[in-house]
Scaffold this motif. Structure first.
Motif, PDB file in Angstrom:
ATOM      1  N   ALA A 195       0.845  -1.191   0.000  1.00 60.41           N
ATOM      2  CA  ALA A 195       0.000   0.000   0.000  1.00 60.41           C
ATOM      3  C   ALA A 195       0.877   1.236   0.000  1.00 60.41           C
ATOM      4  N   ILE A 196       0.363   2.298  -0.575  1.00 55.13           N
ATOM      5  CA  ILE A 196       1.020   3.603  -0.576  1.00 55.13           C
ATOM      6  C   ILE A 196       0.119   4.559   0.189  1.00 55.13           C
ATOM      7  N   TYR A 197       0.685   5.197   1.214  1.00 53.42           N
ATOM      8  CA  TYR A 197      -0.059   6.139   2.056  1.00 53.42           C
ATOM      9  C   TYR A 197       0.465   7.538   1.757  1.00 53.42           C
ATOM     10  N   VAL A 198      -0.430   8.460   1.425  1.00 53.24           N
ATOM     11  CA  VAL A 198      -0.061   9.837   1.099  1.00 53.24           C
ATOM     12  C   VAL A 198      -0.866  10.773   1.992  1.00 53.24           C
ATOM     13  N   GLN A 199      -0.166  11.694   2.643  1.00 55.82           N
ATOM     14  CA  GLN A 199      -0.825  12.654   3.523  1.00 55.82           C
ATOM     15  C   GLN A 199      -0.351  14.059   3.173  1.00 55.82           C
ATOM     16  N   GLY A 200      -1.261  15.013   3.175  1.00 56.60           N
ATOM     17  CA  GLY A 200      -0.871  16.376   2.859  1.00 56.60           C
ATOM     18  C   GLY A 200      -2.003  17.359   3.065  1.00 56.60           C
TER      19      GLY A 200
ATOM     20  N   GLN B 116      -7.751  22.151   3.327  1.00 56.62           N
ATOM     21  CA  GLN B 116      -7.917  21.095   4.320  1.00 56.62           C
ATOM     22  C   GLN B 116      -6.880  19.992   4.151  1.00 56.62           C
ATOM     23  N   HIS B 117      -6.604  19.317   5.283  1.00 56.16           N
ATOM     24  CA  HIS B 117      -5.708  18.164   5.270  1.00 56.16           C
ATOM     25  C   HIS B 117      -6.417  16.979   4.606  1.00 56.16           C
ATOM     26  N   PHE B 118      -5.613  16.040   4.126  1.00 56.55           N
ATOM     27  CA  PHE B 118      -6.178  14.818   3.550  1.00 56.55           C
ATOM     28  C   PHE B 118      -5.206  13.673   3.780  1.00 56.55           C
ATOM     29  N   GLU B 119      -5.724  12.460   3.656  1.00 60.87           N
ATOM     30  CA  GLU B 119      -4.896  11.268   3.595  1.00 60.87           C
ATOM     31  C   GLU B 119      -5.461  10.359   2.521  1.00 60.87           C
ATOM     32  N   MET B 120      -4.587   9.677   1.818  1.00 52.52           N
ATOM     33  CA  MET B 120      -4.981   8.713   0.793  1.00 52.52           C
ATOM     34  C   MET B 120      -4.252   7.406   1.036  1.00 52.52           C
ATOM     35  N   VAL B 121      -4.922   6.302   0.756  1.00 48.41           N
ATOM     36  CA  VAL B 121      -4.296   4.987   0.783  1.00 48.41           C
ATOM     37  C   VAL B 121      -4.581   4.313  -0.555  1.00 48.41           C
ATOM     38  N   PHE B 122      -3.517   3.950  -1.258  1.00 50.29           N
ATOM     39  CA  PHE B 122      -3.613   3.158  -2.487  1.00 50.29           C
ATOM     40  C   PHE B 122      -3.246   1.719  -2.121  1.00 50.29           C
ATOM     41  N   SER B 123      -4.219   0.841  -2.045  1.00 50.15           N
ATOM     42  CA  SER B 123      -3.974  -0.567  -1.718  1.00 50.15           C
ATOM     43  C   SER B 123      -3.916  -1.373  -3.008  1.00 50.15           C
ATOM     44  N   ILE B 124      -2.871  -2.171  -3.133  1.00 49.26           N
ATOM     45  CA  ILE B 124      -2.683  -2.954  -4.362  1.00 49.26           C
ATOM     46  C   ILE B 124      -3.250  -4.344  -4.136  1.00 49.26           C
ATOM     47  N   THR B 125      -4.196  -4.733  -4.974  1.00 50.61           N
ATOM     48  CA  THR B 125      -4.766  -6.081  -4.950  1.00 50.61           C
ATOM     49  C   THR B 125      -4.404  -6.764  -6.266  1.00 50.61           C
ATOM     50  N   PRO B 126      -4.671  -8.059  -6.410  1.00 53.30           N
ATOM     51  CA  PRO B 126      -4.343  -8.722  -7.678  1.00 53.30           C
ATOM     52  C   PRO B 126      -5.069  -8.111  -8.871  1.00 53.30           C
ATOM     53  N   GLU B 127      -6.240  -7.495  -8.640  1.00 52.56           N
ATOM     54  CA  GLU B 127      -7.029  -6.981  -9.761  1.00 52.56           C
ATOM     55  C   GLU B 127      -6.915  -5.477  -9.971  1.00 52.56           C
ATOM     56  N   SER B 128      -6.572  -4.718  -8.914  1.00 50.09           N
ATOM     57  CA  SER B 128      -6.759  -3.275  -9.031  1.00 50.09           C
ATOM     58  C   SER B 128      -5.985  -2.516  -7.960  1.00 50.09           C
ATOM     59  N   TYR B 129      -6.022  -1.177  -8.113  1.00 42.84           N
ATOM     60  CA  TYR B 129      -5.678  -0.243  -7.048  1.00 42.84           C
ATOM     61  C   TYR B 129      -6.988   0.166  -6.374  1.00 42.84           C
ATOM     62  N   GLN B 130      -7.072  -0.052  -5.087  1.00 45.12           N
ATOM     63  CA  GLN B 130      -8.254   0.366  -4.345  1.00 45.12           C
ATOM     64  C   GLN B 130      -7.862   1.597  -3.533  1.00 45.12           C
ATOM     65  N   ILE B 131      -8.551   2.692  -3.798  1.00 40.31           N
ATOM     66  CA  ILE B 131      -8.134   4.008  -3.323  1.00 40.31           C
ATOM     67  C   ILE B 131      -9.122   4.506  -2.282  1.00 40.31           C
ATOM     68  N   MET B 132      -8.578   4.906  -1.132  1.00 43.60           N
ATOM     69  CA  MET B 132      -9.386   5.501  -0.073  1.00 43.60           C
ATOM     70  C   MET B 132      -8.881   6.910   0.188  1.00 43.60           C
ATOM     71  N   VAL B 133      -9.808   7.832   0.450  1.00 46.47           N
ATOM     72  CA  VAL B 133      -9.468   9.213   0.793  1.00 46.47           C
ATOM     73  C   VAL B 133     -10.178   9.552   2.094  1.00 46.47           C
ATOM     74  N   ASN B 134      -9.400   9.991   3.069  1.00 49.03           N
ATOM     75  CA  ASN B 134      -9.940  10.365   4.382  1.00 49.03           C
ATOM     76  C   ASN B 134     -10.785   9.252   4.991  1.00 49.03           C
ATOM     77  N   GLY B 135     -10.330   8.022   4.815  1.00 48.03           N
ATOM     78  CA  GLY B 135     -10.989   6.881   5.428  1.00 48.03           C
ATOM     79  C   GLY B 135     -12.196   6.341   4.697  1.00 48.03           C
TER      80      GLY B 135
ATOM     81  N   GLN C 209      -2.447  18.259  17.115  1.00 50.74           N
ATOM     82  CA  GLN C 209      -3.215  19.489  16.980  1.00 50.74           C
ATOM     83  C   GLN C 209      -4.567  19.176  16.347  1.00 50.74           C
ATOM     84  N   PRO C 210      -5.644  19.803  16.828  1.00 50.67           N
ATOM     85  CA  PRO C 210      -6.964  19.548  16.242  1.00 50.67           C
ATOM     86  C   PRO C 210      -6.966  19.812  14.734  1.00 50.67           C
ATOM     87  N   GLY C 211      -7.587  18.891  14.004  1.00 49.06           N
ATOM     88  CA  GLY C 211      -7.695  19.043  12.557  1.00 49.06           C
ATOM     89  C   GLY C 211      -6.472  18.600  11.791  1.00 49.06           C
ATOM     90  N   GLN C 212      -5.506  17.942  12.477  1.00 51.14           N
ATOM     91  CA  GLN C 212      -4.285  17.536  11.791  1.00 51.14           C
ATOM     92  C   GLN C 212      -4.013  16.044  12.004  1.00 51.14           C
TER      93      GLN C 212
END
Length: 325
Positions: free
Chosen positions: A32-37, A99-118, A271-274
């Motif tokens: 998985a690739i985790y991106v925060q910014g 606003q802040h964000f986080e993304m997770v790119f999870s690699i499965t045998p078929e695809s990239y499954q992408i989550m943003v902010n949970g 810190q709140p919101g981070q």
């Protein structure tokens, strides 16, 4: 005190853009690739490319491109043999300017499954084998605070479980494919519920590292991260950010009695919101704790038989993104 990332966890903190993270050996299912910014107020667009090489014109297995300047949409595509393929779109924009964000790119045998902010965002089916990906590069109008490669190596999973209910029918705690994480022996989870309780197989050992990534919601008052002995209620290490007091208290509860609090810190990462990223490393004489790759504090062992510490407990006003040990 230098930061030593745990095996299978490759973090980069506050890198300048453009930023390129190498993927030795390519991507495989289970990684998985985790991106925060943060998305600046002036942003027009940014992108995350899963590229098959660092040279100009290399194939791109996944082009992830939020665009605020053309109808608030995310464009997904691939680039091969010098040509862009068919674009796919998502018109519900999960990112917000300022606003802040986080993304997770999870690699499965078929695809990239992408989550943003949970929340599930998109599933992009493989057009190019992920094993060909050599670089994840990020550029555009964003402030990149961390990029983490989770997984890699050649040993087995060591008990990793995803907790992503609602992702295209994936059930909670679905075991991933049997491939690839050398990892830290114990279970890991994305977006687990709070209160969170997990057990260390065999107890803590020297050089054992626990990674906790999370988000402090607005209005949060307090939360705690406890390293406990399961046979008693004692707590070897109690990490207690108190947002209303603007302090981070550390302590131990031994034989039913709290000890002396430790409060001094070089900075307060909660810190709140981070988002925050904690790496808690058990040494022979002390815990060494890092926040976002920077030293935060040492905590000398008050309970010296640390091998008997077998439970991790997290509760209070916090949203967990990722826990691994």
């Amino acid at each position: 005190m230098s930061y030593v990332p745990a095996p299978g966890y490759q973090p980069f903190y506050n890198p300048p853009l453009p930023h390129a993270t190498p993927i030795p050996g390519g991507l495989r299912p289970g990684m998985a690739i985790y991106v925060q910014g943060t998305v600046p107020h002036h942003t027009k667009r940014f992108r995350v490319n899963f590229s098959c090489g660092s040279e100009k014109g290399a194939d791109i297995a996944l082009h992830f491109n939020p665009r605020f300047d053309s109808g608030d949409k995310i464009v997904f595509n691939s680039f091969q043999h010098g040509k862009w393929a068919r674009e796919e779109y998502k018109h519900e924009m999960p990112f917000r300017r300022g606003q802040h964000f986080e993304m997770v790119f999870s690699i499965t045998p078929e695809s990239y499954q992408i989550m943003v902010n949970g929340a599930p965002c998109y599933e992009f089916r493989h057009r190019i084998p992920p094993e060909r990906v050599q670089v994840v590069d990020v550029d555009g109008d964003l402030e990149l605070q961390s990029l983490n490669v989770m997984g890699g190596g050649v040993s087995d999973w060591g008990g990793m479980y995803y907790q992503q209910p609602g992702m295209h029918g994936m059930p909670p705690n679905m075991p991933p494919p049997a491939a690839s994480l050398p990892m830290m022996a114990g279970p890991a989870s994305f977006h687990p519920q709070v209160p969170y309780v997990a057990n260390f197989p065999g107890g803590l050992t020297s050089k054992k590292t626990v990674v906790v990534k999370g988000f402090v919601p607005q209005g949060a008052k307090s939360f705690s991260i406890n390293f406990k002995m399961g046979y008693s209620r004692d707590i070897a290490l109690h990490i207690n950010p108190r947002l209303n007091e603007r302090v981070v208290v550390r302590n131990s509860l031994l034989n039913g009695q709290w000890g002396a609090e430790e409060r001094a810190l070089p900075h307060n990462p909660f810190q709140p919101g981070q988002y925050f990223d904690l790496s808690i490393r058990c040494g022979n004489g002390r815990f060494k704790v890092f926040a976002n790759g920077q030293p935060l504090f040492d905590y000398n062992h008050r309970f010296r038989e640390f091998q008997q510490i077998d439970t991790l407990e997290i509760n209070g006003d916090v949203v967990l993104s990722y826990v691994q040990f």
